[in-house]
Design an enzyme around this catalytic site. Structure first.
Site, short mmCIF file in Angstrom:
data_model
loop_
_atom_site.label_atom_id
_atom_site.label_comp_id
_atom_site.label_asym_id
_atom_site.label_seq_id
_atom_site.Cartn_x
_atom_site.Cartn_y
_atom_site.Cartn_z
N HIS A 152 -10.35 0.16 0.58
CA HIS A 152 -10.38 1.27 1.53
C HIS A 152 -11.84 1.32 1.99
O HIS A 152 -12.69 1.90 1.32
CB HIS A 152 -9.97 2.56 0.81
N HIS A 160 0.83 -1.21 0.00
CA HIS A 160 0.00 0.00 0.00
C HIS A 160 0.87 1.26 0.00
O HIS A 160 1.31 1.74 1.04
CB HIS A 160 -0.90 -0.01 1.24
N ASP A 165 0.89 2.55 3.85
CA ASP A 165 0.00 3.60 3.34
C ASP A 165 0.78 4.92 3.21
O ASP A 165 0.28 6.00 3.57
CB ASP A 165 -1.25 3.77 4.21
O1 DOR Z 1 -4.73 9.29 4.74
C1 DOR Z 1 -4.91 8.90 3.61
N1 DOR Z 1 -4.23 9.39 2.57
N2 DOR Z 1 -5.83 7.97 3.43
C2 DOR Z 1 -6.20 7.58 2.21
O2 DOR Z 1 -7.02 6.71 2.10
C3 DOR Z 1 -5.65 8.22 1.00
C4 DOR Z 1 -4.33 8.78 1.28
C5 DOR Z 1 -3.85 9.73 0.22
O3 DOR Z 1 -3.96 9.41 -0.96
O4 DOR Z 1 -3.30 10.77 0.58
ZN ZN Z 2 -7.04 4.19 2.17
ZN ZN Z 3 -3.86 4.73 0.91
#
Ligand code: DOR
Ligand code: ZN
Ligand code: ZN
Length: 420
Positions: free
Chosen positions: A175, A56, A300
């Site tokens: 998500h 991710h 992430d």
């Molecule tokens: O905090 C986040 N940032 N959550 C997400 O689901 C998307 C991500 C982003 O693309 O910045």
């Molecule tokens: Zn996400």
């Molecule tokens: Zn993400």
């Protein structure tokens, strides 16, 4: 090229033991005591493990190159010990059709330092309703489909996407967020949001959508992968469906593992979606790592500009970077504190991911390409965001003291990162 990684402890075959590794033309050719062939790289007091895989990551290219590019994110990943990353499709253009997907695959070919697995969107332009992406045409080139950044509003869309993904043997990477329950929230709806009178995001916005998705995943038999789990109630549901042998896998991020709403300050670096939840949620996540409900670690990694993160909790963008520091953080705060074994953490950052998504693994076995990370577990250092090679500096962990520094990363036998 022939070289020997010498005097290290290696994590192979589920054990950590002292062995040397011979690499010939990029391949692991011999694993034994006392190898002395080719160039010798002394790895005394170091650990060699399968290089990490991150399922991710946000590369931001094309569309948002001021935040990050494929070149910079893969360089940052190499510094964090990774040789494989999944790239999220919330880009511009969104890869919803083969033409726009090819655009990205060509940049990857040209610029990526490590292996990139670009994900395609589930719905056209990630609208969550309307029309499905061209799943059948893109399937041969991706490991899965995701609308990350947004939930899939329409249940029929999700059901039909799952049927198609199943048909082409690809994962749905979710998500999970019911957007009708968001109420403009910027942090977890709980103690801190009440205290500071900030709009809160209900845990139920995640749990409600996971409940729907797991019902549909059981029905369609698709591989359903749940991104960045954040709420304890969601984990209860996952347990129920895992016990029923539904094909569900779950990732957790270092920030949800290590932080909760008590750590919040009115500073944009703490703003992330899903939000940092309560102490009980954080505890449940650590517990779920211990008992195997959570399968893997994902960063992430979500880079934003300083400007976009300078507007407090209310108006900053959601997201945190983390790909350069994930192992060191989790080694220091999970393994060193005896919550999780080193072997388990290493599995959750590599083999569990390749197994779940059926991609090439980075295991240290004869015949495999050498995709390795060399770590100095005893080396202490302080996280300094200004030393990140990522364009994004948005981390809440700046200044944290860590053990377990990445010394070298090897991809296909080639040294792609070395600590200076
Ligand atoms: O905090 C986040 N940032 N959550 C997400 O689901 C998307 C991500 C982003 O693309 O910045
Ligand atoms: Zn996400
Ligand atoms: Zn993400």
């Amino acid at each position: 090229m022939i070289y020997t990684l010498k005097n290290a402890k290696i994590y192979a075959n589920k054990k950590i033991e002292k062995k040397d590794i011979l690499i010939v033309d990029g391949k692991i050719t011999k694993i034994d005591l006392d190898i002395n062939e080719g160039k010798i790289i002394d790895c005394k007091n170091k650990l060699i493990a399968p290089a990490f895989i991150d399922p991710h990551v946000h590369s931001r290219e094309p569309g948002y190159e001021y935040k990050e590019t494929i070149a910079t994110v893969t360089k940052a990943a190499a510094k964090g010990g990774y040789t494989k990353v999944f790239l999220m499709p919330n880009l511009n253009p969104v890869p919803s059709n083969l033409r726009d997907l090819n655009l990205i695959l060509n940049i990857i070919k040209k610029d990526a330092l490590i292996d990139c697995y670009q994900l395609a969107s589930i719905t056209k332009n990630q609208t969550g309703k309307g029309e499905l992406s061209d799943i059948e045409f893109m399937a041969p080139y991706v490991v899965g489909f995701s609308d990350d950044g947004k939930g899939i509003v329409d249940s029929k869309m999700m059901y039909e996407a799952m049927l198609k993904a199943k048909k082409y043997k690809k994962a749905i990477i979710a998500h999970a967020e019911d957007e009708t329950l968001l109420y403009g929230g910027v942090i977890h709806k709980g103690k801190y949001s009440e205290e500071k009178n900030l709009p809160g995001i209900l845990s139920a916005s995640e749990t409600v959508q996971v409940a729907r998705d797991l019902v549909l995943a059981e029905l369609t038999k698709v591989h359903y992968h749940l991104c960045h789990v954040s709420a304890k109630e969601t984990l209860d549901l996952v347990k129920y469906y895992k016990d029923r042998d539904v094909n569900v896998t779950v990732e957790a991020t270092p920030h949800h593992i290590m932080l909760n709403e008590d750590d919040l300050k009115d500073n944009g670096v703490y703003k992330v979606n899903p939000p940092l939840r309560s102490k009980e949620d954080q505890k449940a996540i650590v517990e779920a790592i211990k008992n195997g409900l959570i399968d893997m670690i994902a960063t992430d990694h979500a880079p934003h500009s300083e400007e976009e993160k300078s507007k407090g909790l209310l108006n900053s963008s959601f997201g945190m970077v983390g790909i350069e520091i994930s192992f060191s953080l989790l080694y220091t705060y999970l393994v060193k504190q005896n919550k999780v074994s080193l072997e388990k953490l290493l599995d959750m950052m590599s083999i569990n991911i390749s197994k779940a998504f059926e991609i090439e693994n980075n295991e240290i076995i004869i015949g495999n390409m050498a995709n390795l990370v060399i770590i100095d577990l005893d080396k202490e250092f302080i996280i300094d965001k200004n030393k990140f090679v990522s364009k994004g500096k948005n981390t809440p962990f700046n200044g944290y003291k860590c053990f377990g520094q990445i010394i070298m990363t090897i991809s296909k036998g080639e040294i792609i990162y070395e600590l200076q």
